[in-house]
Design an enzyme around this catalytic site. Sequence first.
Site, PDB file in Angstrom:
ATOM      1  N   LYS A  78       0.856  -1.193   0.000  1.00 13.43           N
ATOM      2  CA  LYS A  78       0.000   0.000   0.000  1.00 13.43           C
ATOM      3  C   LYS A  78       0.886   1.233   0.000  1.00 13.43           C
ATOM      4  O   LYS A  78       1.864   1.288   0.755  1.00 13.43           O
ATOM      5  CB  LYS A  78      -0.915  -0.024   1.227  1.00 13.43           C
ATOM      6  CG  LYS A  78      -1.939   1.109   1.275  1.00 13.43           C
ATOM      7  CD  LYS A  78      -2.884   0.972   2.469  1.00 13.43           C
ATOM      8  CE  LYS A  78      -3.965   2.048   2.467  1.00 13.43           C
ATOM      9  NZ  LYS A  78      -4.908   1.920   3.597  1.00 13.43           N
ATOM     10  N   SER A 159     -10.044   2.236   2.507  1.00  9.10           N
ATOM     11  CA  SER A 159      -9.120   2.953   1.647  1.00  9.10           C
ATOM     12  C   SER A 159      -8.130   2.058   0.898  1.00  9.10           C
ATOM     13  O   SER A 159      -7.568   2.494  -0.101  1.00  9.10           O
ATOM     14  CB  SER A 159      -8.321   3.945   2.501  1.00  9.10           C
ATOM     15  OG  SER A 159      -7.473   3.245   3.414  1.00  9.10           O
ATOM     16  N   SER A 183     -10.498  -0.055   6.732  1.00 12.55           N
ATOM     17  CA  SER A 183      -9.870  -0.010   5.408  1.00 12.55           C
ATOM     18  C   SER A 183      -9.196  -1.275   4.928  1.00 12.55           C
ATOM     19  O   SER A 183      -8.746  -1.330   3.786  1.00 12.55           O
ATOM     20  CB  SER A 183      -8.838   1.110   5.364  1.00 12.55           C
ATOM     21  OG  SER A 183      -9.489   2.317   5.118  1.00 12.55           O
TER      22      SER A 183
HETATM   23  N1  GLN Z   1     -13.492   4.588   5.666  1.00  6.83           N
HETATM   24  C1  GLN Z   1     -12.970   5.067   6.914  1.00  6.83           C
HETATM   25  C2  GLN Z   1     -12.573   6.510   6.782  1.00  6.83           C
HETATM   26  O1  GLN Z   1     -12.813   7.048   5.782  1.00  6.83           O
HETATM   27  C3  GLN Z   1     -11.829   4.217   7.343  1.00  6.83           C
HETATM   28  C4  GLN Z   1     -10.591   4.503   6.599  1.00  6.83           C
HETATM   29  C5  GLN Z   1      -9.460   3.666   7.070  1.00  6.83           C
HETATM   30  O2  GLN Z   1      -9.646   2.672   7.770  1.00  6.83           O
HETATM   31  N2  GLN Z   1      -8.262   4.098   6.720  1.00  6.83           N
HETATM   32  O3  GLN Z   1     -12.023   7.081   7.663  1.00  6.83           O
END
Ligand code: GLN
Length: 496
Positions: A78, A159, A183
């Site tokens: 990532k 994400s 995410s």
């Molecule tokens: N979707 C969540 C957010 O937008 C979690 C994102 C994540 O876990 N990095 O914050």
Amino acid sequence: MTELTNLTIATALEGLKNKDFTATELTQAHIAAVESARDLNCFITETPEIALKQANEADARYNAGTALALDGIPIGMKDLFCTEGVKTTAASKILGNFVPTYESTVSQKLWNAGCTMLGKLNLDEFAMGSANTTSAFGNVINPWKPNDGSNADLVPGGSSGGSSAAVAAQLCLGATGTDTGGSIRQPAAFTGICGIKPTYGRCSRWGIVAFASSLDQAGAFARTTEDCALLLNAMCGHDPKDSTSSRQDVPDFTATLNDDLKGKKIGIPKEYRVDGMPDEIEKIWSQGMEWLKDQGAEIVDVSLPHTKYALPTYYIIAPAECSSNLARYDGVRYGLRETGDDLRDMYELTRAEGFGEEVQRRIMIGTYVLSAGYYDAYYIKAQKVRRLITEDFDKAFEQCEALLTPTAPSSAFAIGENDDDPIKMYLNDVFTVPTSMAGLPGMSVPAGLDSRGLPLGLQIICKAWDEQTVFNVARGIEKAANFTAKPQILGLSRAA
Ligand code: GLN
């Protein structure tokens, strides 16, 4: 070569040991797959030369009989993990040209175990999002298509959408992710693969671009529970460079994977039956309970009464920490710099130009909830509620060893579908955020397809440091679900 991309990490390691193929051949097959699937936009940066060099070294070790735990396994990283000498963007324009001079602890551990790096995977900007649509490098396309004839492009979740799409599309055998509020688990569910977020503190955060430091945790994506366990074995462990990194011993997560589930108590939190949840999600959840019961587990009802406060408090705490963490991007030390009339002007122009809309929204929310006069009302209050959420889990785990829930309230949706409504987008994390708030380990495992032929995941949550039970129960679901469906893209562009 195509069948080499069809292997799991475990079977690839067997093949490498038996000299059925070399690490170089395995890596080359994946490099070709990455090139053939560029339209999915999974990678921000491809690093085939690094992968081949690492594969060559892996082959030398196989020949010398000194192979490492994951020697020659091609993975994607990532693009939130700093990689020495390789651009690390966090999918943001502000870090568009940032080349770290250091390596994150987790990525270093994976290289130390012999993995080869195919490239840096796309994500939501600074890991803020649930659809991988906020990336400054464009959205990622889910390799799965609905069977309703619409041929719509779907989101891969977020994400870590580049990670999930790449593993599902068989561009790499595994990938890293980070999970702040879901995410890893939600994108795993949207793409029909496994994703584990370990206990907060299991993996070092050192060298991972920070979003919300009290929630961020690295984890792994792969196509089987065993592969996730193999990756996590290499990623965890104490790191003196991260003060929140744990000194807990790291057990071999594969050791108890196939243990009997007889007598295991599995809790079903009643508050996760949210209003408007699609029948298909309800159905797969009940199916999961049946599968575990069939294997001798006992299903018990539990209550997590503060669940409904998890999302609102997350969207105070995460933006608060993000506004603080992202203050460092000022145009002086990193990446993009716009020219302004004076220093302040330069800061403002740089940050306005460098951050996307969602990141700016979070910085503004975070700055607001931390400002004098609102700090107690919002931030402190949210921290108190966070404690109550954690205590809910503590109580539930007096009655059971693991919780079973859906991973997400829907299957993958169309690109653009929730973009105009941030609140709707935030609701994606309703089942994953509470675990993050409590710092607990959680995993998504594919359980079936919905009526549109799209994957649905089930989530297993356990006590802190009990990833072994997470894997064990996830393996139970995996065995029963026997999820063999593949994204259509594999039939279309790379069959034969
Ligand atoms: N979707 C969540 C957010 O937008 C979690 C994102 C994540 O876990 N990095 O914050």
